[in-house]
Design a protein around this motif. Sequence first.
Motif, PDB file in Angstrom:
ATOM      1  N   GLY A 107     -65.940  37.214  38.570  1.00 10.49           N
ATOM      2  CA  GLY A 107     -66.683  38.347  39.130  1.00 10.49           C
ATOM      3  C   GLY A 107     -68.062  38.468  38.519  1.00 10.49           C
ATOM      4  N   ILE A 108     -68.144  38.244  37.210  1.00 18.51           N
ATOM      5  CA  ILE A 108     -69.442  38.265  36.519  1.00 18.51           C
ATOM      6  C   ILE A 108     -70.312  37.135  37.047  1.00 18.51           C
ATOM      7  CG2 ILE A 108     -70.570  37.910  34.279  1.00 18.51           C
ATOM      8  CD1 ILE A 108     -68.031  39.340  33.053  1.00 18.51           C
ATOM      9  N   TRP A 109     -69.725  35.945  37.203  1.00 16.93           N
ATOM     10  CA  TRP A 109     -70.474  34.808  37.742  1.00 16.93           C
ATOM     11  C   TRP A 109     -70.961  35.111  39.160  1.00 16.93           C
ATOM     12  CZ3 TRP A 109     -69.846  31.419  41.866  1.00 16.93           C
ATOM     13  CH2 TRP A 109     -70.661  30.278  41.853  1.00 16.93           C
ATOM     14  N   ASP A 110     -70.089  35.703  39.996  1.00 17.22           N
ATOM     15  CA  ASP A 110     -70.486  36.085  41.352  1.00 17.22           C
ATOM     16  C   ASP A 110     -71.686  37.035  41.311  1.00 17.22           C
ATOM     17  OD1 ASP A 110     -68.485  34.590  42.599  1.00 17.22           O
ATOM     18  OD2 ASP A 110     -67.166  36.309  42.923  1.00 17.22           O
ATOM     19  N   ASP A 111     -71.620  38.037  40.439  1.00 16.03           N
ATOM     20  CA  ASP A 111     -72.727  39.000  40.303  1.00 16.03           C
ATOM     21  C   ASP A 111     -74.018  38.305  39.897  1.00 16.03           C
ATOM     22  OD1 ASP A 111     -70.989  41.043  40.987  1.00 16.03           O
ATOM     23  OD2 ASP A 111     -70.713  41.731  38.905  1.00 16.03           O
ATOM     24  N   GLU A 112     -73.911  37.337  38.995  1.00 15.48           N
ATOM     25  CA  GLU A 112     -75.097  36.578  38.581  1.00 15.48           C
ATOM     26  C   GLU A 112     -75.684  35.790  39.745  1.00 15.48           C
ATOM     27  OE1 GLU A 112     -73.508  34.297  35.350  1.00 15.48           O
ATOM     28  OE2 GLU A 112     -73.729  35.954  33.911  1.00 15.48           O
ATOM     29  N   GLN A 113     -74.827  35.250  40.597  1.00 14.98           N
ATOM     30  CA  GLN A 113     -75.307  34.511  41.776  1.00 14.98           C
ATOM     31  C   GLN A 113     -76.058  35.439  42.736  1.00 14.98           C
ATOM     32  OE1 GLN A 113     -74.946  31.019  41.855  1.00 14.98           O
ATOM     33  NE2 GLN A 113     -74.388  31.665  39.798  1.00 14.98           N
ATOM     34  N   ILE A 114     -75.556  36.655  42.907  1.00 12.71           N
ATOM     35  CA  ILE A 114     -76.232  37.624  43.774  1.00 12.71           C
ATOM     36  C   ILE A 114     -77.568  38.027  43.155  1.00 12.71           C
ATOM     37  CG2 ILE A 114     -76.123  39.985  44.725  1.00 12.71           C
ATOM     38  CD1 ILE A 114     -74.415  37.864  46.232  1.00 12.71           C
ATOM     39  N   GLU A 115     -77.605  38.233  41.842  1.00 12.99           N
ATOM     40  CA  GLU A 115     -78.868  38.562  41.173  1.00 12.99           C
ATOM     41  C   GLU A 115     -79.893  37.454  41.369  1.00 12.99           C
ATOM     42  OE1 GLU A 115     -77.967  39.479  37.081  1.00 12.99           O
ATOM     43  OE2 GLU A 115     -76.636  41.126  37.662  1.00 12.99           O
ATOM     44  N   GLU A 116     -79.464  36.201  41.251  1.00 14.73           N
ATOM     45  CA  GLU A 116     -80.362  35.069  41.467  1.00 14.73           C
ATOM     46  C   GLU A 116     -80.839  35.031  42.920  1.00 14.73           C
ATOM     47  OE1 GLU A 116     -82.825  31.977  41.189  1.00 14.73           O
ATOM     48  OE2 GLU A 116     -81.908  33.051  39.498  1.00 14.73           O
ATOM     49  N   TYR A 117     -79.945  35.279  43.844  1.00 14.05           N
ATOM     50  CA  TYR A 117     -80.316  35.334  45.267  1.00 14.05           C
ATOM     51  C   TYR A 117     -81.383  36.412  45.505  1.00 14.05           C
ATOM     52  CZ  TYR A 117     -79.845  36.977  50.098  1.00 14.05           C
ATOM     53  OH  TYR A 117     -80.109  37.423  51.366  1.00 14.05           O
ATOM     54  N   LEU A 118     -81.163  37.593  44.927  1.00 11.85           N
ATOM     55  CA  LEU A 118     -82.132  38.684  45.092  1.00 11.85           C
ATOM     56  C   LEU A 118     -83.475  38.332  44.475  1.00 11.85           C
ATOM     57  CD1 LEU A 118     -79.764  41.726  44.449  1.00 11.85           C
ATOM     58  CD2 LEU A 118     -80.755  41.024  46.647  1.00 11.85           C
ATOM     59  N   ARG A 119     -83.459  37.730  43.273  1.00 14.80           N
ATOM     60  CA  ARG A 119     -84.718  37.303  42.635  1.00 14.80           C
ATOM     61  C   ARG A 119     -85.446  36.295  43.514  1.00 14.80           C
ATOM     62  NH1 ARG A 119     -81.762  37.648  37.945  1.00 14.80           N
ATOM     63  NH2 ARG A 119     -81.235  35.435  37.951  1.00 14.80           N
ATOM     64  N   SER A 120     -84.688  35.370  44.108  1.00 16.67           N
ATOM     65  CA  SER A 120     -85.330  34.347  44.946  1.00 16.67           C
ATOM     66  C   SER A 120     -85.918  34.950  46.215  1.00 16.67           C
ATOM     67  CB  SER A 120     -84.331  33.247  45.301  1.00 16.67           C
ATOM     68  OG  SER A 120     -83.373  33.694  46.225  1.00 16.67           O
ATOM     69  N   ASN A 121     -85.487  36.167  46.555  1.00 17.02           N
ATOM     70  CA  ASN A 121     -86.042  36.892  47.696  1.00 17.02           C
ATOM     71  C   ASN A 121     -87.060  37.945  47.259  1.00 17.02           C
ATOM     72  OD1 ASN A 121     -84.721  36.295  50.502  1.00 17.02           O
ATOM     73  ND2 ASN A 121     -83.092  36.030  48.988  1.00 17.02           N
ATOM     74  N   GLY A 122     -87.498  37.839  45.993  1.00 17.23           N
ATOM     75  CA  GLY A 122     -88.537  38.739  45.494  1.00 17.23           C
ATOM     76  C   GLY A 122     -88.063  40.137  45.170  1.00 17.23           C
ATOM     77  N   ILE A 123     -86.776  40.305  44.980  1.00 15.49           N
ATOM     78  CA  ILE A 123     -86.228  41.625  44.679  1.00 15.49           C
ATOM     79  C   ILE A 123     -85.743  41.632  43.242  1.00 15.49           C
ATOM     80  CG2 ILE A 123     -84.435  43.303  45.262  1.00 15.49           C
ATOM     81  CD1 ILE A 123     -84.573  42.040  48.121  1.00 15.49           C
ATOM     82  N   THR A 124     -86.242  42.564  42.466  1.00 14.12           N
ATOM     83  CA  THR A 124     -85.785  42.714  41.089  1.00 14.12           C
ATOM     84  C   THR A 124     -85.171  44.088  40.945  1.00 14.12           C
ATOM     85  OG1 THR A 124     -87.977  43.463  40.407  1.00 14.12           O
ATOM     86  CG2 THR A 124     -87.485  41.128  40.117  1.00 14.12           C
ATOM     87  N   GLU A 125     -84.103  44.118  40.198  1.00 14.20           N
ATOM     88  CA  GLU A 125     -83.421  45.411  40.036  1.00 14.20           C
ATOM     89  C   GLU A 125     -83.712  46.008  38.689  1.00 14.20           C
ATOM     90  OE1 GLU A 125     -79.430  45.710  41.727  1.00 14.20           O
ATOM     91  OE2 GLU A 125     -79.625  43.584  42.146  1.00 14.20           O
TER      92      GLU A 125
END
Length: 125
Positions: A107-125
């Motif tokens: 689940g942590i790894w999945d969350d990291e993948q989503i964070e990377e996806y968002l960063r690659s789309n110019g979205i930072t949280e």
Amino acid sequence: MVTFEECAEMLDEIADSMPTELFRDLNAGMSLVPQSKLHPQSQHGELYILGEYVRSSIGNSIVFYYGSIARVYGSLPKERLYTQLEKIMHHEVKHHNEHLAGCDDLGIWDDEQIEEYLRSNGITE
């Protein structure tokens, strides 16, 4: 793309090839549903949920989304689709077994993948 029924048969074959102990306490079973499911953080309608481990009041289950699988892997030959279905099955079964073990590394790894996806789309949280 294989038909819904062929996809279900492939998933059954994959599950049957795995040790039954991995499915312990998966008391609400596994299902293949016809719809697709977009990830809630999909930015451009391209991020699909292929499978999902579900814990609810009726039990633990795994749901596979045929529509999502068809959208993402629909152009693959049957042998390569089978390999992708194996990966999806193993991923969701791992979620189940980690839950039983009281951890959530995947689940942590999945969350990291989503964070990377968002960063690659110019979205930072």
